[in-house]
Write an enzyme that holds these catalytic residues in place. Structure first.
Site, PDB file in Angstrom:
ATOM      1  N   GLU A  18      64.785  47.496  31.884  1.00 46.08           N
ATOM      2  CA  GLU A  18      63.918  46.430  32.413  1.00 46.08           C
ATOM      3  C   GLU A  18      64.640  45.105  32.633  1.00 46.08           C
ATOM      4  O   GLU A  18      64.201  44.291  33.445  1.00 46.08           O
ATOM      5  CB  GLU A  18      62.697  46.235  31.527  1.00 46.08           C
ATOM      6  CG  GLU A  18      63.015  45.734  30.125  1.00 46.08           C
ATOM      7  CD  GLU A  18      61.788  45.595  29.255  1.00 46.08           C
ATOM      8  OE1 GLU A  18      61.722  44.612  28.504  1.00 46.08           O
ATOM      9  OE2 GLU A  18      60.894  46.465  29.335  1.00 46.08           O
TER      10      GLU A  18
ATOM     11  N   GLY B 114      90.777  43.295  18.183  1.00 50.18           N
ATOM     12  CA  GLY B 114      91.015  42.134  17.326  1.00 50.18           C
ATOM     13  C   GLY B 114      89.766  41.658  16.598  1.00 50.18           C
ATOM     14  O   GLY B 114      89.865  41.013  15.551  1.00 50.18           O
TER      15      GLY B 114
ATOM     16  N   ARG C 283      87.997  37.601   8.245  1.00 50.50           N
ATOM     17  CA  ARG C 283      87.929  38.165   9.595  1.00 50.50           C
ATOM     18  C   ARG C 283      86.465  38.379   9.952  1.00 50.50           C
ATOM     19  O   ARG C 283      85.697  38.928   9.161  1.00 50.50           O
ATOM     20  CB  ARG C 283      88.650  39.519   9.687  1.00 50.50           C
ATOM     21  CG  ARG C 283      90.128  39.484   9.358  1.00 50.50           C
ATOM     22  CD  ARG C 283      90.923  38.822  10.470  1.00 50.50           C
ATOM     23  NE  ARG C 283      92.355  38.971  10.276  1.00 50.50           N
ATOM     24  CZ  ARG C 283      93.132  38.089   9.639  1.00 50.50           C
ATOM     25  NH1 ARG C 283      92.611  36.990   9.131  1.00 50.50           N
ATOM     26  NH2 ARG C 283      94.423  38.304   9.527  1.00 50.50           N
ATOM     27  N   GLU C 284      86.089  37.960  11.149  1.00 57.96           N
ATOM     28  CA  GLU C 284      84.764  38.255  11.675  1.00 57.96           C
ATOM     29  C   GLU C 284      84.883  39.552  12.472  1.00 57.96           C
ATOM     30  O   GLU C 284      85.849  39.753  13.197  1.00 57.96           O
ATOM     31  CB  GLU C 284      84.253  37.142  12.587  1.00 57.96           C
ATOM     32  CG  GLU C 284      83.924  35.846  11.873  1.00 57.96           C
ATOM     33  CD  GLU C 284      85.136  34.928  11.684  1.00 57.96           C
ATOM     34  OE1 GLU C 284      85.041  34.006  10.878  1.00 57.96           O
ATOM     35  OE2 GLU C 284      86.171  35.144  12.347  1.00 57.96           O
TER      36      GLU C 284
ATOM     37  N   ARG D  42      76.820  39.307  33.945  1.00 54.24           N
ATOM     38  CA  ARG D  42      77.374  39.349  32.593  1.00 54.24           C
ATOM     39  C   ARG D  42      77.327  37.936  32.038  1.00 54.24           C
ATOM     40  O   ARG D  42      78.074  37.056  32.455  1.00 54.24           O
ATOM     41  CB  ARG D  42      78.808  39.904  32.598  1.00 54.24           C
ATOM     42  CG  ARG D  42      78.890  41.355  33.025  1.00 54.24           C
ATOM     43  CD  ARG D  42      78.060  42.237  32.120  1.00 54.24           C
ATOM     44  NE  ARG D  42      78.336  43.654  32.314  1.00 54.24           N
ATOM     45  CZ  ARG D  42      77.623  44.599  31.774  1.00 54.24           C
ATOM     46  NH1 ARG D  42      76.577  44.301  31.011  1.00 54.24           N
ATOM     47  NH2 ARG D  42      77.938  45.867  31.979  1.00 54.24           N
TER      48      ARG D  42
ATOM     49  N   GLU E  82      72.459  53.905  36.648  1.00 64.11           N
ATOM     50  CA  GLU E  82      72.973  52.712  37.326  1.00 64.11           C
ATOM     51  C   GLU E  82      73.259  52.912  38.804  1.00 64.11           C
ATOM     52  O   GLU E  82      73.159  51.967  39.577  1.00 64.11           O
ATOM     53  CB  GLU E  82      74.222  52.201  36.606  1.00 64.11           C
ATOM     54  CG  GLU E  82      73.910  51.688  35.222  1.00 64.11           C
ATOM     55  CD  GLU E  82      75.088  51.024  34.538  1.00 64.11           C
ATOM     56  OE1 GLU E  82      76.164  50.871  35.149  1.00 64.11           O
ATOM     57  OE2 GLU E  82      74.927  50.655  33.351  1.00 64.11           O
TER      58      GLU E  82
ATOM     59  N   GLU F 212      67.898  44.951  33.689  1.00 63.18           N
ATOM     60  CA  GLU F 212      69.066  45.216  34.529  1.00 63.18           C
ATOM     61  C   GLU F 212      68.730  45.002  36.003  1.00 63.18           C
ATOM     62  O   GLU F 212      67.695  45.474  36.483  1.00 63.18           O
ATOM     63  CB  GLU F 212      69.545  46.667  34.360  1.00 63.18           C
ATOM     64  CG  GLU F 212      70.364  46.931  33.150  1.00 63.18           C
ATOM     65  CD  GLU F 212      70.877  48.360  33.113  1.00 63.18           C
ATOM     66  OE1 GLU F 212      72.048  48.526  32.745  1.00 63.18           O
ATOM     67  OE2 GLU F 212      70.119  49.308  33.423  1.00 63.18           O
TER      68      GLU F 212
ATOM     69  N   ALA G 199      78.610  51.982  33.009  1.00 61.46           N
ATOM     70  CA  ALA G 199      78.917  52.137  31.583  1.00 61.46           C
ATOM     71  C   ALA G 199      77.664  51.869  30.768  1.00 61.46           C
ATOM     72  O   ALA G 199      76.720  51.247  31.255  1.00 61.46           O
ATOM     73  CB  ALA G 199      80.023  51.160  31.177  1.00 61.46           C
TER      74      ALA G 199
ATOM     75  N   GLU H  38      83.844  48.370  18.754  1.00 63.33           N
ATOM     76  CA  GLU H  38      83.400  49.234  19.846  1.00 63.33           C
ATOM     77  C   GLU H  38      84.481  50.227  20.268  1.00 63.33           C
ATOM     78  O   GLU H  38      85.648  49.884  20.364  1.00 63.33           O
ATOM     79  CB  GLU H  38      83.002  48.394  21.059  1.00 63.33           C
ATOM     80  CG  GLU H  38      82.496  49.233  22.214  1.00 63.33           C
ATOM     81  CD  GLU H  38      82.143  48.409  23.431  1.00 63.33           C
ATOM     82  OE1 GLU H  38      81.172  48.785  24.107  1.00 63.33           O
ATOM     83  OE2 GLU H  38      82.826  47.404  23.703  1.00 63.33           O
TER      84      GLU H  38
END
Length: 176
Positions: A135, A112, A34-35, A61, A93, A137, A73, A116
């Site tokens: 810087e 999975g 599993r990674e 993104r 933000e 964003e 977030a 996080e």
């Protein structure tokens, strides 16, 4: 059922995430690989202005190579409490400060393959603060009614899971 990590090897160590490859012993005695993406905890906040509008941010993104509409977030800093992180990210933000936060839940966005954790909040008592982006964003702040935001979910214009979850949580809260 029991699973046991037999071997773990770090494959990548980056600025805000790392990747390891684990060999695990399965309940039937066989092994599998599993990674795992290791990433710190983060917070997300659904801000509601004094007119009842939802404040969202639009930002690039890279995995999808598009501008995504989502809630503010960010990743928690070392030793930072989730609520403080949410307040900090909101102001950075959007330029708004939250007097109070309502904790909604802790969630695993992609269990999975990623470690996080996200702490989700709603804030509806906002005051003006000051934006200050990282810087790298470039964020656009947008406001929508709850109905407009929900329509954008249904129309596929809002695709971000944490945003969708908090929009529906807020809708349910208003219905009570």
């Amino acid at each position: 059922m029991s699973y046991e990590v037999v071997k773990s090897e770090k494959k990548y160590d980056g600025a805000f995430l790392s990747v390891k490859k684990d060999e695990i012993l399965m309940p039937d005695g066989k092994t599998a690989f599993r990674e795992v993406v290791e990433r710190g905890a983060a917070t997300a906040i659904l801000p509601i202005d004094s007119m009842g509008n939802i404040i969202l941010v639009r930002q690039y993104r890279h995995p999808f190579q598009e501008m995504i509409l989502e809630i503010p977030a960010g990743i928690m800093e070392e030793g930072e409490e989730p609520a403080e992180c949410a307040k900090r990210e909101l102001e950075e933000e959007t330029g708004f400060k939250a007097k109070e936060l309502e904790f909604i839940c802790e969630m695993y966005p992609t269990p999975g393959f990623c470690m996080e954790k996200l702490y989700l909040y709603i804030a509806d008592e906002l005051e003006q603060g000051k934006q200050h982006f990282d810087e790298d964003e470039f964020i656009e702040v947008e406001k929508y009614t709850l109905q407009q935001a929900l329509d954008m979910v249904r129309d596929g214009k809002i695709k971000d899971a944490k945003t969708i979850l908090l929009l529906f949580a807020y809708q349910a809260k208003k219905a009570i």
